[in-house]
Design a protein around this motif. Structure first.
Motif, PDB file in Angstrom:
ATOM      1  N   ASN A  26      56.367  66.488  63.080  1.00 36.35           N
ATOM      2  CA  ASN A  26      56.849  65.227  63.629  1.00 36.35           C
ATOM      3  C   ASN A  26      55.664  64.333  63.994  1.00 36.35           C
ATOM      4  OD1 ASN A  26      57.927  63.204  65.372  1.00 36.35           O
ATOM      5  ND2 ASN A  26      59.670  64.525  65.827  1.00 36.35           N
ATOM      6  N   ILE A  27      55.647  63.102  63.476  1.00 33.59           N
ATOM      7  CA  ILE A  27      54.543  62.186  63.774  1.00 33.59           C
ATOM      8  C   ILE A  27      55.000  60.963  64.564  1.00 33.59           C
ATOM      9  CG2 ILE A  27      53.177  62.916  61.774  1.00 33.59           C
ATOM     10  CD1 ILE A  27      54.015  60.245  60.426  1.00 33.59           C
ATOM     11  N   THR A  28      56.158  61.056  65.209  1.00 30.63           N
ATOM     12  CA  THR A  28      56.662  59.890  65.929  1.00 30.63           C
ATOM     13  C   THR A  28      55.768  59.508  67.109  1.00 30.63           C
ATOM     14  OG1 THR A  28      58.120  61.309  67.247  1.00 30.63           O
ATOM     15  CG2 THR A  28      59.067  60.277  65.298  1.00 30.63           C
ATOM     16  N   LYS A  29      54.961  60.449  67.598  1.00 29.06           N
ATOM     17  CA  LYS A  29      54.096  60.171  68.748  1.00 29.06           C
ATOM     18  C   LYS A  29      52.625  59.999  68.358  1.00 29.06           C
ATOM     19  CE  LYS A  29      57.156  62.654  71.913  1.00 29.06           C
ATOM     20  NZ  LYS A  29      57.293  63.746  72.914  1.00 29.06           N
ATOM     21  N   ILE A  30      52.359  59.852  67.074  1.00 30.99           N
ATOM     22  CA  ILE A  30      50.966  59.856  66.622  1.00 30.99           C
ATOM     23  C   ILE A  30      50.205  58.594  67.031  1.00 30.99           C
ATOM     24  CG2 ILE A  30      51.206  58.776  64.330  1.00 30.99           C
ATOM     25  CD1 ILE A  30      49.449  61.241  63.343  1.00 30.99           C
ATOM     26  N   ASN A  31      50.922  57.530  67.407  1.00 27.86           N
ATOM     27  CA  ASN A  31      50.233  56.314  67.835  1.00 27.86           C
ATOM     28  C   ASN A  31      49.977  56.267  69.340  1.00 27.86           C
ATOM     29  OD1 ASN A  31      49.784  54.975  65.347  1.00 27.86           O
ATOM     30  ND2 ASN A  31      51.954  54.499  65.221  1.00 27.86           N
ATOM     31  N   LYS A  32      50.322  57.346  70.036  1.00 30.06           N
ATOM     32  CA  LYS A  32      49.832  57.495  71.404  1.00 30.06           C
ATOM     33  C   LYS A  32      48.325  57.723  71.336  1.00 30.06           C
ATOM     34  CE  LYS A  32      51.567  60.426  74.120  1.00 30.06           C
ATOM     35  NZ  LYS A  32      52.021  61.733  74.605  1.00 30.06           N
ATOM     36  N   PRO A  33      47.604  57.586  72.468  1.00 29.76           N
ATOM     37  CA  PRO A  33      46.159  57.853  72.426  1.00 29.76           C
ATOM     38  C   PRO A  33      45.853  59.270  71.941  1.00 29.76           C
ATOM     39  CG  PRO A  33      46.747  56.734  74.458  1.00 29.76           C
ATOM     40  CD  PRO A  33      48.038  57.071  73.790  1.00 29.76           C
ATOM     41  N   CYS A  34      44.997  59.361  70.936  1.00 36.46           N
ATOM     42  CA  CYS A  34      44.591  60.653  70.378  1.00 36.46           C
ATOM     43  C   CYS A  34      43.105  60.887  70.645  1.00 36.46           C
ATOM     44  CB  CYS A  34      44.810  60.689  68.865  1.00 36.46           C
ATOM     45  SG  CYS A  34      46.524  60.625  68.324  1.00 36.46           S
TER      46      CYS A  34
END
Length: 373
Positions: free
Chosen positions: A106-114
């Motif tokens: 799941n990449i729905t949260k990938i645009n949170k700070p990484c």
């Protein structure tokens, strides 16, 4: 999904790196346009001569759309392209971003700070302990932890992040070729909370030349890279240099000067990497001290009455768990579930009728932000 097959075809043409693909996309608009173009048109694209034009034409004869899509479905692997809205924003900013990413999870949260946590495969117990604890604490603060699924520090970073948050593993092989094999169990756990990601087509073996390309994605996804341990010629130093070239921050954990695993990190500090002694050294530098505040934490999930949640079907619950208090595009949600458009539309409508979510203009959806925790 069928339109993604054109991108898969494009990425598999021998001799076509992301730069050439980008030139073709700029000229023809999308991968399908390249597929249907006449050979003569390729002469108008800078850097695409007669021999490469012929390769494009020949590759069409050998590409089997059905078998490619069948293979993706068999392994539950999804594809995101440079033209998709859900393509990682930070990665899109780097020079020469990969045109296509394969992923499972799941990449729905990938645009949170990484933030990347990387280091030596043959790490010390000290390095392993630091990588695990640091990743766990950063994940608790709401940051995604990105690493390369390798032995040593990478493994410790993923394991630490899984205790409290989301982690993404970037591979130097196809998503269906987990390397090292001993980390297959870890990869399965990562897929449940985050994703395993690769820019390489399915069945690609983990050969040496792939790993610098893998490292470019690790650093490109992240605001900064933390090197926990590194020998003098470590691949982690390549990741650090790539991060600097991409305009990202580089951090290093100071190490025992008698250990070879500390040579690379201590040298990084000598030349200007940020020395990390406590968590705030990272958060303050990246201006993320308040990362868990409601106004910037993108995955703050408000829970409705337990009875309502428990009454949801399994599919309804899957869709509900994807939504946050920040709005998401329908296409983004569709990319994260194994449903067609009609099925997802129906489930979203059912959740809206139950008072759990809201639909906004532009076919965006979000959790109701007026239900209590």
């Amino acid at each position: 999904m069928e339109e993604k097959a054109y991108w898969i075809w494009l990425s598999k043409i021998d001799g076509f790196g992301s730069r050439r693909i980008k030139k073709l996309l700029d000229y023809f608009g999308d991968a399908e346009g390249i597929w249907h173009a006449d050979k003569e048109l390729f002469d108008n694209v800078s850097g695409i001569g007669p021999s490469l034009s012929q390769k494009i034409i020949e590759s069409r004869k050998n590409f089997d759309f059905k078998s490619e899509l069948k293979r993706l479905n068999k392994f539950g692997i999804k594809v995101v392209t440079l033209q998709d809205k859900c393509y990682p924003k930070l990665l899109k900013e780097i020079y020469d971003p990969p045109p296509i990413l394969y992923y499972k999870g799941n990449i729905t949260k990938i645009n949170k700070p990484c933030i990347a946590v990387v280091g030596s495969r043959k790490c010390t117990q000290y390095g392993k302990k630091i990588a695990t604890k640091l990743s766990q604490r950063l994940a608790e603060k709401g940051l995604n932890i990105v690493s390369g699924l390798a032995y040593g520090i990478d493994t410790a970073a993923h394991q630490g992040a899984l205790k409290s948050g989301v982690t993404y593993a970037i591979l130097g092989s196809g998503v269906d070729v987990i390397y090292p094999k001993e980390n297959e169990g870890l990869a399965q756990k990562i897929m449940k909370q985050g994703a395993v990601i690769s820019s390489f087509p399915l069945t690609t073996k983990p050969i040496g030349k792939n790993f610098p390309l893998r490292n470019r994605i690790i650093s490109g996804l992240c605001l900064g890279t933390i090197v926990v341990e590194a020998t003098k010629k470590s691949g982690s130093l390549i990741t650090a240099n790539l991060a600097l070239n991409q305009g990202r921050e580089v951090f290093a954990i100071p190490g025992d000067i008698t250990k070879k695993q500390s040579v690379g990190t201590n040298q990084l500090i000598q030349v200007g990497a940020k020395l990390v002694q406590k968590l705030d050294d990272v958060l303050d530098e990246l201006h993320l001290s308040n990362v868990n505040n409601e106004d910037i934490k993108s995955d703050l999930e408000y829970k409705a009455d337990k009875k309502v949640i428990e009454s949801l079907s399994q599919q309804q619950q899957k869709v509900y768990r994807l939504l946050t208090v920040e709005s998401q595009q329908f296409e983004h949600l569709l990319d994260a579930v194994e449903l067609n458009s009609a099925q997802l539309n129906s489930l979203l409508l059912e959740l809206e009728v139950k008072g759990l979510i809201r639909q906004l203009a532009g076919k965006k959806f979000k959790l109701r932000d007026d239900v209590k925790l």
